[in-house]
Design a protein around this motif. Structure first.
Motif, PDB file in Angstrom:
ATOM      1  N   LYS A  71       0.136   4.738  -0.289  1.00 28.90           N
ATOM      2  CA  LYS A  71       0.148   5.158   1.112  1.00 28.90           C
ATOM      3  C   LYS A  71      -0.848   4.355   1.937  1.00 28.90           C
ATOM      4  CE  LYS A  71       1.688   9.956   0.475  1.00 28.90           C
ATOM      5  NZ  LYS A  71       1.321  11.374   0.638  1.00 28.90           N
ATOM      6  N   ARG A  72      -2.048   4.154   1.392  1.00 26.80           N
ATOM      7  CA  ARG A  72      -3.057   3.392   2.134  1.00 26.80           C
ATOM      8  C   ARG A  72      -2.595   1.961   2.374  1.00 26.80           C
ATOM      9  NH1 ARG A  72      -6.663   6.831  -0.785  1.00 26.80           N
ATOM     10  NH2 ARG A  72      -6.561   5.513  -2.642  1.00 26.80           N
ATOM     11  N   PHE A  73      -1.988   1.366   1.349  1.00 27.04           N
ATOM     12  CA  PHE A  73      -1.482   0.013   1.507  1.00 27.04           C
ATOM     13  C   PHE A  73      -0.376  -0.027   2.562  1.00 27.04           C
ATOM     14  CE2 PHE A  73       2.027  -2.862   0.372  1.00 27.04           C
ATOM     15  CZ  PHE A  73       1.416  -4.074   0.658  1.00 27.04           C
ATOM     16  N   LEU A  74       0.552   0.934   2.506  1.00 23.21           N
ATOM     17  CA  LEU A  74       1.681   0.930   3.426  1.00 23.21           C
ATOM     18  C   LEU A  74       1.249   1.166   4.861  1.00 23.21           C
ATOM     19  CD1 LEU A  74       4.315   2.835   1.264  1.00 23.21           C
ATOM     20  CD2 LEU A  74       4.249   0.383   1.778  1.00 23.21           C
ATOM     21  N   LEU A  75       0.232   1.991   5.064  1.00 22.82           N
ATOM     22  CA  LEU A  75      -0.290   2.168   6.424  1.00 22.82           C
ATOM     23  C   LEU A  75      -0.806   0.847   6.976  1.00 22.82           C
ATOM     24  CD1 LEU A  75      -2.207   5.581   6.454  1.00 22.82           C
ATOM     25  CD2 LEU A  75      -0.341   4.887   7.975  1.00 22.82           C
ATOM     26  N   ALA A  76      -1.540   0.108   6.140  1.00 19.22           N
ATOM     27  CA  ALA A  76      -2.053  -1.186   6.574  1.00 19.22           C
ATOM     28  C   ALA A  76      -0.929  -2.193   6.779  1.00 19.22           C
ATOM     29  CB  ALA A  76      -3.056  -1.723   5.555  1.00 19.22           C
TER      30      ALA A  76
ATOM     31  N   ASP B  73      -1.116   6.620  -8.633  1.00 17.82           N
ATOM     32  CA  ASP B  73      -1.669   7.378  -7.524  1.00 17.82           C
ATOM     33  C   ASP B  73      -0.915   7.025  -6.241  1.00 17.82           C
ATOM     34  OD1 ASP B  73      -3.102   8.720  -5.636  1.00 17.82           O
ATOM     35  OD2 ASP B  73      -5.052   7.887  -6.181  1.00 17.82           O
ATOM     36  N   PRO B  74      -0.076   7.937  -5.751  1.00 15.25           N
ATOM     37  CA  PRO B  74       0.681   7.631  -4.522  1.00 15.25           C
ATOM     38  C   PRO B  74      -0.214   7.399  -3.317  1.00 15.25           C
ATOM     39  CG  PRO B  74       0.913   9.948  -5.122  1.00 15.25           C
ATOM     40  CD  PRO B  74       0.246   9.276  -6.278  1.00 15.25           C
ATOM     41  N   ASN B  75      -1.444   7.918  -3.340  1.00 18.00           N
ATOM     42  CA  ASN B  75      -2.342   7.707  -2.206  1.00 18.00           C
ATOM     43  C   ASN B  75      -2.742   6.246  -2.063  1.00 18.00           C
ATOM     44  OD1 ASN B  75      -2.460  10.414  -1.295  1.00 18.00           O
ATOM     45  ND2 ASN B  75      -3.930  10.916  -2.907  1.00 18.00           N
ATOM     46  N   ASP B  76      -2.842   5.524  -3.199  1.00 19.06           N
ATOM     47  CA  ASP B  76      -3.120   4.091  -3.128  1.00 19.06           C
ATOM     48  C   ASP B  76      -1.979   3.366  -2.416  1.00 19.06           C
ATOM     49  OD1 ASP B  76      -5.516   4.367  -4.444  1.00 19.06           O
ATOM     50  OD2 ASP B  76      -4.699   3.851  -6.409  1.00 19.06           O
TER      51      ASP B  76
END
Length: 209
Positions: free
Chosen positions: A95-100, A90-93
């Motif tokens: 993305k959320r990590f990378l934003l943080a 899931d690329p959204n997982d």
């Protein structure tokens, strides 16, 4: 501006309060009922503007520390979700990590998520650090790290300190160089993410990887 603070939702999701009200609640949690310092703040400020005040005004030092702790907690919490037992389906997982991990940084960082042949995380590594607008990326160093970790695949990411996530021509060129270099040793590049203040752009989603 009213001194009364909005009541929190029962489930603590805070979905119905504004950015300023959220900022107020965090401020109150650290400073009790002393809201005098808030009188100079405009209610229509964005959260980024409000956080920016914390970094520059001495009266918000405790709040700035709290925000940094919250950001670090969020980064670690999301990082745990990307440990070796997790599949990168899931690329959204990601993305959320990378934003943080990368948003709001004042200098550019280029990181790699090295994966095994089941696309599980072996290691996250900061490969290069740069200035406010660039980081030099050396494919030879990336290849060396991938070999040392016995990686089968890799995901790249870097931030734009400007806050704008749109990839540049230079981003696309270095990604092509990395893909070509790693393909020689049968390591696949799954994606390259560019991180802004609140957005993450995926090369794979745009058909560039």
């Amino acid at each position: 501006m009213s001194n009364a603070l909005p009541k929190k939702n029962v489930d603590h999701s805070f979905n119905q309060i504004s950015n300023f009200e959220l900022f107020q609640q965090l401020f109150q949690a650290l400073n009790g009922q002393d809201l005098n310092a808030l009188y100079t703040i405009k209610e229509n400020n964005s959260l980024h503007q409000l956080v920016g005040l914390c970094r520059t005004e001495s009266c918000y030092l405790e709040l700035n520390l709290a925000l940094q702790l919250v950001q670090e907690f969020n980064r670690r919490y999301l990082s745990e979700g990307l440990q070796r037992t997790t599949f990168f389906n899931d690329p959204n997982d990601v993305k959320r990590f990378l934003l943080a991990e990368l948003s709001q940084r004042r200098r550019e960082r280029f990181i790699a998520l090295f994966l095994d042949n089941q696309h599980r995380l072996i290691q996250r590594r900061v490969l290069f650090k740069g200035t406010i607008n660039a980081a030099q990326v050396y494919p030879r160093e990336v290849v060396r790290a991938a070999i040392d970790l016995n990686a089968a695949a890799v995901i790249f990411a870097h931030n734009h300190p400007s806050g704008i996530a749109e990839p540049s021509d230079a981003d696309r060129r270095i990604t092509d160089r990395l893909i070509n270099a790693l393909s020689l040793i049968d390591i696949r590049v799954l994606d390259h993410f560019v991180v802004g203040d609140s957005e993450v752009i995926s090369f794979a989603e745009r058909g560039w990887v």
